[in-house]
Design a protein around this motif. Structure first.
Motif, PDB file in Angstrom:
ATOM      1  N   LYS A 134       0.722  -1.111   0.346  1.00 28.98           N
ATOM      2  CA  LYS A 134       0.080  -0.001  -0.060  1.00 28.98           C
ATOM      3  C   LYS A 134       0.570   1.187  -0.458  1.00 28.98           C
ATOM      4  O   LYS A 134       0.483   2.289  -0.451  1.00 28.98           O
ATOM      5  N   ARG A 135       1.717   0.999   0.522  1.00 30.35           N
ATOM      6  CA  ARG A 135       2.653   2.201   0.741  1.00 30.35           C
ATOM      7  C   ARG A 135       3.409   2.667  -0.810  1.00 30.35           C
ATOM      8  O   ARG A 135       3.791   3.701  -0.760  1.00 30.35           O
ATOM      9  N   PRO A 138      -1.489   2.960  -3.255  1.00 28.60           N
ATOM     10  CA  PRO A 138      -2.669   2.494  -2.368  1.00 28.60           C
ATOM     11  C   PRO A 138      -3.936   2.854  -2.874  1.00 28.60           C
ATOM     12  O   PRO A 138      -4.657   2.300  -2.188  1.00 28.60           O
ATOM     13  N   GLY A 394      -1.393  -4.955   4.082  1.00 29.35           N
ATOM     14  CA  GLY A 394      -1.207  -4.752   3.069  1.00 29.35           C
ATOM     15  C   GLY A 394      -1.661  -5.486   2.136  1.00 29.35           C
ATOM     16  O   GLY A 394      -1.691  -5.255   0.862  1.00 29.35           O
TER      17      GLY A 394
END
Length: 412
Positions: A134-135, A138, A394
């Motif tokens: 997700k970083r 996203p 994530g």
């Protein structure tokens, strides 16, 4: 809807996607699944009751064509350029979400662009584990399990049957490399022996190397061959397996690739042994409705083609709403490759966005707000069907923890 046609160029060019020779009936069928889902939602009084969904379909036959379609979606309606604004919160692009693409490689390009603007992208095919970070991505979601889940399912299958002698095979792409690396780590940490490390099958059926590989597999008699490959590479491999009269072996992989029509239509493949594919449970009722819808569409397409051929351009085609129907596609896809799992994944992706918009526009009381829906505000939800959620790490999860079911469709 067309396969890529690689060519050298001195500068980036957007390829034309209108070559009949590269038409992919599989992709055309998936576009019909998307249209079916949109029409079903627009006819619903419960989901987005006073909102009509619209869409653009872009043929992403190459990476430049896919990127061009992405930039088109980012532009404000009626504009050609993408504005530079101080924050993503102010962007009002033509599309509030993207449902695409049918390639992990293309997904890596498009999601890198869309994530900057936090425009949701739901993929019905890209299973690369890295896309769950997700970083970096996203706004990426998907309606298929990530490679990590598929690899773990195959590893558990090996343990269940006590198979300790396995040959992992794959093609030369990101999906195969990541899946095979993950499986190799699990295997080497257990009591399973790996035959010949990781072998690429990225060859055509006339390749001597591919024939030698199949010969070795039969000579050493591995318990199971685990295949993580795209269809283009898997088909010639199985053609060679049939040519060499291989029987009584066990093959495993993801259903979407290993049990696709392009594979099981290889002449003689039903004699090779047991093929086990991992699939996510899908709604049979949805598939039945989709089949009925397609039959009605084919009838309308025939009317559209007839009115065009009879000079019906003075209004006949407008009355039949022929603008959304490809009158030439049916003849190109005389024997269409229909993939039930992929069709359900596309259908689920459309419903994910619809449920997200339903919540955002406050439609629970029966009337939706007419306020602006910014892409960054849209949060896809699963509703009552298998759609993507994210766990705290994530990694992508689906409703009820990805019920990956072993499905054998060939028998010994």
């Amino acid at each position: 809807m067309h396969a890529p046609a690689p060519r050298a160029a001195a500068r980036p060019l957007v390829d034309g996607c209108d070559d009949a020779a590269t038409f992919k009936s599989h992709s055309y069928s998936l576009s019909q699944a998307m249209r079916f889902a949109v029409e079903e939602i627009n006819n619903s009084s419960a989901l987005l009751p006073n909102v009509t969904l619209g869409y653009d379909i872009h043929d992403t036959c190459s990476e430049p064509a896919s990127l061009h379609a992405t930039l088109r979606a980012l532009a404000r309606q009626g504009r050609q350029e993408v504005e530079v604004l101080p924050t993503f919160r102010h962007y009002e692009p033509e599309a509030v979400a993207a449902i695409r693409p049918d390639s992990t490689q293309l997904a890596l390009t498009t999601v890198a662009v869309l994530s900057i603007f936090l425009i949701p992208e739901i993929s019905y095919k890209a299973s690369l584990e890295m896309l769950s970070l997700k970083r970096f991505y996203p706004s990426f979601l998907r309606t298929v399990p990530s490679d990590r889940h598929q690899v773990k399912a195959i590893f558990l299958l090996l343990q269940q049957f006590g198979w300790t002698w396995v040959a992992p095979l794959g093609s030369d792409n990101a999906y195969s490399r990541d899946s095979l690396d993950a499986l190799y780590k699990l295997l080497t940490a257990s009591d399973v022996c790996v035959a010949y490390g990781i072998v690429s099958i990225n060859k055509d059926a006339s390749s001597l190397e591919l024939h030698n590989l199949v010969r070795i597999l039969t000579d050493v008699r591995v318990n199971i061959t685990a295949i993580f490959s795209n269809r283009r590479s898997a088909r010639p491999f199985f053609e060679v397996v049939v040519q060499r009269n291989v029987t009584g072996m066990v093959w495993a992989g993801s259903e979407d690739r290993l049990l696709a029509q392009t594979i099981w239509q290889v002449p003689g493949i039903r004699s090779i042994g047991s093929v086990i594919g991992m699939l996510v449970e899908k709604q049979s009722t949805m598939l039945e409705r989709f089949e009925s819808w397609k039959m009605a569409e084919e009838s309308t397409v025939a009317e559209c083609a007839g009115s065009t051929g009879a000079g019906g351009g003075i209004g006949g085609s407008t009355q039949l709403d022929c603008t959304q129907r490809c009158t030439g596609c049916h003849s190109l896809a005389a024997a269409p490759e229909h993939d039930a799992q992929a069709s359900f994944s596309v259908y689920s992706a459309v419903y994910a966005m619809a449920h997200g918009l339903h919540d955002l526009l406050g439609c629970a009381l029966g009337v939706c707000s007419k306020g602006t829906a910014y892409p960054w505000q849209v949060r896809a939800t699963r509703g009552r069907i298998f759609l993507v959620e994210e766990d705290p790490r994530g990694s992508s999860l689906t409703g009820r923890d990805f019920p990956l079911v072993p499905r054998g469709f060939l028998s010994l």
